[in-house]
Design a protein around this motif. Sequence first.
Motif, PDB file in Angstrom:
ATOM      1  N   ASP A  58      56.077  42.949  19.159  1.00 34.76           N
ATOM      2  CA  ASP A  58      56.823  41.655  19.526  1.00 34.76           C
ATOM      3  C   ASP A  58      56.030  40.559  19.102  1.00 34.76           C
ATOM      4  O   ASP A  58      56.366  39.331  18.870  1.00 34.76           O
ATOM      5  N   ALA A  59      54.766  40.873  18.564  1.00 34.14           N
ATOM      6  CA  ALA A  59      53.867  39.929  18.066  1.00 34.14           C
ATOM      7  C   ALA A  59      54.160  39.757  16.645  1.00 34.14           C
ATOM      8  O   ALA A  59      53.670  38.896  16.078  1.00 34.14           O
ATOM      9  N   VAL A  60      54.985  40.463  16.022  1.00 38.02           N
ATOM     10  CA  VAL A  60      55.404  40.194  14.584  1.00 38.02           C
ATOM     11  C   VAL A  60      56.581  39.479  14.787  1.00 38.02           C
ATOM     12  O   VAL A  60      57.583  39.869  15.218  1.00 38.02           O
ATOM     13  N   LEU A  61      56.536  38.073  14.438  1.00 37.63           N
ATOM     14  CA  LEU A  61      57.602  37.307  14.446  1.00 37.63           C
ATOM     15  C   LEU A  61      58.562  37.317  13.307  1.00 37.63           C
ATOM     16  O   LEU A  61      57.874  37.371  12.186  1.00 37.63           O
ATOM     17  N   PRO A  62      59.810  37.191  13.357  1.00 37.16           N
ATOM     18  CA  PRO A  62      60.620  37.205  12.187  1.00 37.16           C
ATOM     19  C   PRO A  62      60.263  36.287  11.344  1.00 37.16           C
ATOM     20  O   PRO A  62      60.358  35.010  11.743  1.00 37.16           O
ATOM     21  N   ASP A  63      60.314  36.561  10.119  1.00 37.94           N
ATOM     22  CA  ASP A  63      60.239  35.304   8.997  1.00 37.94           C
ATOM     23  C   ASP A  63      59.008  34.545   9.138  1.00 37.94           C
ATOM     24  O   ASP A  63      58.900  33.438   8.832  1.00 37.94           O
ATOM     25  N   GLU A  64      57.956  34.991  10.216  1.00 38.00           N
ATOM     26  CA  GLU A  64      56.843  33.888  10.296  1.00 38.00           C
ATOM     27  C   GLU A  64      55.639  35.066   9.951  1.00 38.00           C
ATOM     28  O   GLU A  64      54.915  34.268   9.521  1.00 38.00           O
ATOM     29  N   THR A  65      55.724  35.963  10.825  1.00 39.93           N
ATOM     30  CA  THR A  65      54.359  36.651  10.540  1.00 39.93           C
ATOM     31  C   THR A  65      54.406  37.370   9.085  1.00 39.93           C
ATOM     32  O   THR A  65      55.493  38.196   9.020  1.00 39.93           O
ATOM     33  N   ASP A  66      53.632  36.902   8.234  1.00 40.24           N
ATOM     34  CA  ASP A  66      53.737  37.464   6.853  1.00 40.24           C
ATOM     35  C   ASP A  66      52.837  38.902   6.515  1.00 40.24           C
ATOM     36  O   ASP A  66      52.967  39.513   5.625  1.00 40.24           O
ATOM     37  N   THR A  67      51.730  38.762   7.592  1.00 44.75           N
ATOM     38  CA  THR A  67      50.830  39.972   7.349  1.00 44.75           C
ATOM     39  C   THR A  67      50.582  40.658   8.589  1.00 44.75           C
ATOM     40  O   THR A  67      50.365  40.031   9.916  1.00 44.75           O
ATOM     41  N   VAL A  68      50.669  42.052   8.419  1.00 46.48           N
ATOM     42  CA  VAL A  68      50.379  42.741   9.605  1.00 46.48           C
ATOM     43  C   VAL A  68      49.294  43.827   9.378  1.00 46.48           C
ATOM     44  O   VAL A  68      49.282  44.375   8.119  1.00 46.48           O
ATOM     45  N   ILE A  69      48.380  43.829  10.061  1.00 49.18           N
ATOM     46  CA  ILE A  69      47.365  44.955  10.200  1.00 49.18           C
ATOM     47  C   ILE A  69      47.800  46.045  10.881  1.00 49.18           C
ATOM     48  O   ILE A  69      48.330  45.984  12.067  1.00 49.18           O
ATOM     49  N   ILE A  70      47.744  47.359  10.344  1.00 43.64           N
ATOM     50  CA  ILE A  70      48.418  48.703  10.862  1.00 43.64           C
ATOM     51  C   ILE A  70      46.997  49.544  11.323  1.00 43.64           C
ATOM     52  O   ILE A  70      46.501  49.713  10.488  1.00 43.64           O
ATOM     53  N   VAL A  71      47.048  49.814  12.658  1.00 45.13           N
ATOM     54  CA  VAL A  71      45.857  50.430  13.228  1.00 45.13           C
ATOM     55  C   VAL A  71      46.435  51.622  13.830  1.00 45.13           C
ATOM     56  O   VAL A  71      47.736  51.884  14.092  1.00 45.13           O
ATOM     57  N   GLU A  72      45.588  52.735  14.504  1.00 47.07           N
ATOM     58  CA  GLU A  72      45.992  54.024  14.763  1.00 47.07           C
ATOM     59  C   GLU A  72      46.443  53.834  16.326  1.00 47.07           C
ATOM     60  O   GLU A  72      47.574  54.394  16.730  1.00 47.07           O
ATOM     61  N   GLY A  73      45.723  52.971  17.195  1.00 45.78           N
ATOM     62  CA  GLY A  73      46.072  53.059  18.693  1.00 45.78           C
ATOM     63  C   GLY A  73      45.984  51.752  19.429  1.00 45.78           C
ATOM     64  O   GLY A  73      45.600  50.708  18.737  1.00 45.78           O
ATOM     65  N   ILE A  74      46.388  51.714  20.692  1.00 47.40           N
ATOM     66  CA  ILE A  74      46.378  50.531  21.397  1.00 47.40           C
ATOM     67  C   ILE A  74      45.196  49.935  21.508  1.00 47.40           C
ATOM     68  O   ILE A  74      44.872  48.628  21.586  1.00 47.40           O
ATOM     69  N   PHE A  75      44.161  50.628  21.896  1.00 45.84           N
ATOM     70  CA  PHE A  75      42.895  50.067  22.091  1.00 45.84           C
ATOM     71  C   PHE A  75      42.400  49.452  20.821  1.00 45.84           C
ATOM     72  O   PHE A  75      41.607  48.452  20.784  1.00 45.84           O
ATOM     73  N   ASP A  76      42.909  50.096  19.426  1.00 49.32           N
ATOM     74  CA  ASP A  76      42.447  49.263  18.193  1.00 49.32           C
ATOM     75  C   ASP A  76      43.010  48.016  18.100  1.00 49.32           C
ATOM     76  O   ASP A  76      42.589  46.970  17.709  1.00 49.32           O
ATOM     77  N   VAL A  77      44.283  47.875  18.574  1.00 51.40           N
ATOM     78  CA  VAL A  77      45.100  46.723  18.398  1.00 51.40           C
ATOM     79  C   VAL A  77      44.520  45.656  19.325  1.00 51.40           C
ATOM     80  O   VAL A  77      44.277  44.265  18.804  1.00 51.40           O
TER      81      VAL A  77
END
Length: 342
Positions: free
Chosen positions: A218-237
Amino acid sequence: MLLSKSETDLLISEISRELGAKRDGGNKNLVATCPFCGKAGKFGVYIGKETERKKPFMSHCFSCGGATYTLDQLLSTIGRPDLGVTQTADLKAPLEPSLLFPLETEEEIDDTLGIVELPDFYKRCFSHSYLKGRGFVYDDYEYFPVGTTGRLNFKFNDYVLFPVIDEGDIVGYVARHVMAKSEIEAHNRKAKFQGKYPIMRFRNSTENDFIKLLYNYDAVLPDETDTVIIVEGIFDVIALTRKLELYDNTRLAVVATFGKKISQTQIFKLQRKGVETVVIGYDGDAVEAIKKMATELSPYFEVFIADITDSEKDWEDLSYDEIYTVFAYGLKTPIEYKINKI
Ligand SMILES: [Zn+2]
């Protein structure tokens, strides 16, 4: 069916006129007299962005329960089937998912999720010694709900539970035992000989397959968040969000795939929100997994790899300066990464 903006605008104005509808405050629904039961102000036609559960032009009456699920159903209900849009090539229209995902088998991407109940006696917490030990600060508890079942639900004694939230709904949870991994392993080696039960490091929900979930989606906002960092787990996020102070950054978000791979459904979920650039931030030891993932993501996004050069370390272990260096100087394209990492 995917509509261009001009088609959508035309449909909204024609449907509004036909129904004598008004827009609601959030501009997400047309509100009108119900074509099924005639009650005024009870019939809603959704005109917001497509979400997990809502598609544009779905309609519903809060009085009689009458509903339509497709545009065609709505148009025939209001007596305007002539407005049905014939599919023509529109170069400016966004791509339809089926074009982006040319699956040979034509199998559909199943992104349906059921709502999951948290275990009995779950209570959110804002301070916890185990989490404190892992660097949690006040904002972390605020932005990343976490809780325990106290001593009331023995199955979850000594676990912290993180709800996995998707469009505001709880669709899963991750329960992590509060012992360090090495302690758990030592305990389990002994337990085996003493005929005792082993400790499970995780006791996660089982209702929805985790390959359909992304943590912090839900932190990825439609048409607003253009970059996402993809990590393995919750503690990384949480560690990356804290160390880079991304809590309120709406352009950049961190999500976790719950492991070292990404599914078509997870790719689709990011694509659908308009994400353009992804940065793979898996642990330094995941070289083969990263190469594979970069290849899988490249058709859909601009892809970079945040290369943690020390293979022993993950985001929790790195200092702010080290992380800054990775992002400022260490982002690699898939080709650079593949050439440099053997
Ligand atoms: Zn009605």
